[in-house]
Each structure stands twice: as C-alpha cells, then as structure tokens.
Motif scaffolding. Structure first.
Motif, PDB file in Angstrom:
ATOM      1  N   CYS A  65     108.215  35.617 103.677  1.00  0.00           N
ATOM      2  CA  CYS A  65     109.434  35.964 102.931  1.00  0.00           C
ATOM      3  C   CYS A  65     110.587  35.044 103.326  1.00  0.00           C
ATOM      4  O   CYS A  65     110.648  34.575 104.459  1.00  0.00           O
ATOM      5  CB  CYS A  65     109.838  37.401 103.223  1.00  0.00           C
ATOM      6  SG  CYS A  65     108.593  38.622 102.769  1.00  0.00           S
ATOM      7  N   ARG A  66     111.492  34.839 102.383  1.00  0.00           N
ATOM      8  CA  ARG A  66     112.725  34.087 102.633  1.00  0.00           C
ATOM      9  C   ARG A  66     113.797  34.573 101.669  1.00  0.00           C
ATOM     10  O   ARG A  66     113.509  35.142 100.624  1.00  0.00           O
ATOM     11  CB  ARG A  66     112.536  32.579 102.385  1.00  0.00           C
ATOM     12  CG  ARG A  66     111.630  31.857 103.363  1.00  0.00           C
ATOM     13  CD  ARG A  66     112.237  31.755 104.735  1.00  0.00           C
ATOM     14  NE  ARG A  66     111.429  30.971 105.635  1.00  0.00           N
ATOM     15  CZ  ARG A  66     110.441  31.442 106.392  1.00  0.00           C
ATOM     16  NH1 ARG A  66     110.110  32.704 106.341  1.00  0.00           N
ATOM     17  NH2 ARG A  66     109.779  30.658 107.200  1.00  0.00           N
ATOM     18  N   TYR A  67     115.047  34.276 102.019  1.00  0.00           N
ATOM     19  CA  TYR A  67     116.151  34.380 101.073  1.00  0.00           C
ATOM     20  C   TYR A  67     116.501  32.940 100.742  1.00  0.00           C
ATOM     21  O   TYR A  67     116.363  32.056 101.578  1.00  0.00           O
ATOM     22  CB  TYR A  67     117.390  35.018 101.698  1.00  0.00           C
ATOM     23  CG  TYR A  67     117.219  36.423 102.198  1.00  0.00           C
ATOM     24  CD1 TYR A  67     116.689  37.428 101.386  1.00  0.00           C
ATOM     25  CD2 TYR A  67     117.619  36.756 103.486  1.00  0.00           C
ATOM     26  CE1 TYR A  67     116.563  38.724 101.861  1.00  0.00           C
ATOM     27  CE2 TYR A  67     117.496  38.052 103.961  1.00  0.00           C
ATOM     28  CZ  TYR A  67     116.958  39.035 103.142  1.00  0.00           C
ATOM     29  OH  TYR A  67     116.838  40.309 103.606  1.00  0.00           O
ATOM     30  N   ALA A  68     116.999  32.726  99.536  1.00  0.00           N
ATOM     31  CA  ALA A  68     117.406  31.370  99.182  1.00  0.00           C
ATOM     32  C   ALA A  68     118.561  31.422  98.191  1.00  0.00           C
ATOM     33  O   ALA A  68     118.730  32.400  97.471  1.00  0.00           O
ATOM     34  CB  ALA A  68     116.233  30.606  98.580  1.00  0.00           C
ATOM     35  N   VAL A  69     119.338  30.359  98.208  1.00  0.00           N
ATOM     36  CA  VAL A  69     120.421  30.187  97.252  1.00  0.00           C
ATOM     37  C   VAL A  69     120.181  28.836  96.589  1.00  0.00           C
ATOM     38  O   VAL A  69     119.873  27.853  97.262  1.00  0.00           O
ATOM     39  CB  VAL A  69     121.793  30.202  97.972  1.00  0.00           C
ATOM     40  CG1 VAL A  69     122.894  29.791  97.023  1.00  0.00           C
ATOM     41  CG2 VAL A  69     122.072  31.575  98.545  1.00  0.00           C
TER      42      VAL A  69
END
Length: 139
Positions: A65-69
């Motif tokens: 999992c990751r968060y990204a912008v």
C-alpha cells in the motif's frame, strides 16, 4: 501529532513537499509510505516535473500500500490548460491485510494534512487508476 485511530504521525516533509508541488510545481508526483516501526507517514519518492504518468504508476509497488499525490495537467474542450491535484490511496489486493487496515484507518487524517487535494481515487489494481480514469475524473 499522532492520529488516535491508527497512531500515525505525519512527517513534516510530507506537507512541505506537497506545498512545493502545489505552489511551485517542483514535482510531478509524490509517493508516501507509512513506516510502521516509527508509526509515521514519510515521503518515499519524488517525481520530477518532466516525468510521465507511466513513471508515476511504475513507482508504486505491486504488492504494498501507498498514498500518492499526482499533479495532472490537461487541456479542456475549450482549449484551456488546467491541472488537478489527485490524491491516490493505493491498496493492491495482494498487499498484507494489516497494511491495508493501517492505510485505510490513517487515510482521512493524512489527507487533511495536505490542503489542496482536488480529486481522490482509491485503487486496488492498476486499472482503477489508469490514465483514462484520471482524465475522466479531472474534468
């Protein structure tokens, strides 16, 4: 500044780099990772302005999992140059259940730290965040 639900702190760098992306367009994208041992969200990767959407998707791990912008540039039907800042919660089906739970419970708190997100996407496989999806959500 830990979140009561998940106990995650947000490293200052996360906000600073986001502000640079938003105000100065220093980066095309930012990938964020939760460091479970330190219980905080950190910047994992910064994409240069010239990098493409394919470079961005390639920088997300297939089974974590990751968060990204992502700062998406596009031209409207009226031929106007615009951009939208996307927040993407990447949670592949193949990632660990514990990891998915931590990312899910920390997402809203982390997203609130990044002032200026215009579109949010949740993706569990690459097709859910393909360029066609990004284009349709941008306008």
């Amino acid at each position: 500044m830990a979140n009561a639900a998940s106990g995650m702190a947000v490293h200052d760098d996360c906000k600073l780099k986001f502000l640079e992306l938003k105000a100065k367009r220093t980066y095309r994208f930012i990938v964020y990772k939760i460091e479970e041992k330190q219980k905080q969200v950190i910047v994992e990767k910064l994409g240069e302005p010239a990098q493409s959407y394919e470079d961005f998707t390639a920088s997300l791990p297939a089974d974590e999992c990751r968060y990204a912008v992502y700062d998406f540039d596009f031209v409207t039907e009226e031929n106007v140059q615009k951009s939208r800042i996307f927040f993407i919660a990447w949670s592949p089906d193949t990632s660990r259940v514990r990891s998915k739970m931590i990312y899910a419970s920390s997402k809203d708190r982390f997203k609130r730290e990044l002032d200026g997100i215009q579109v949010e996407l949740q993706a569990t496989d690459p097709t859910e965040m393909g360029l066609d999806v990004i284009k349709s959500r941008a306008s």
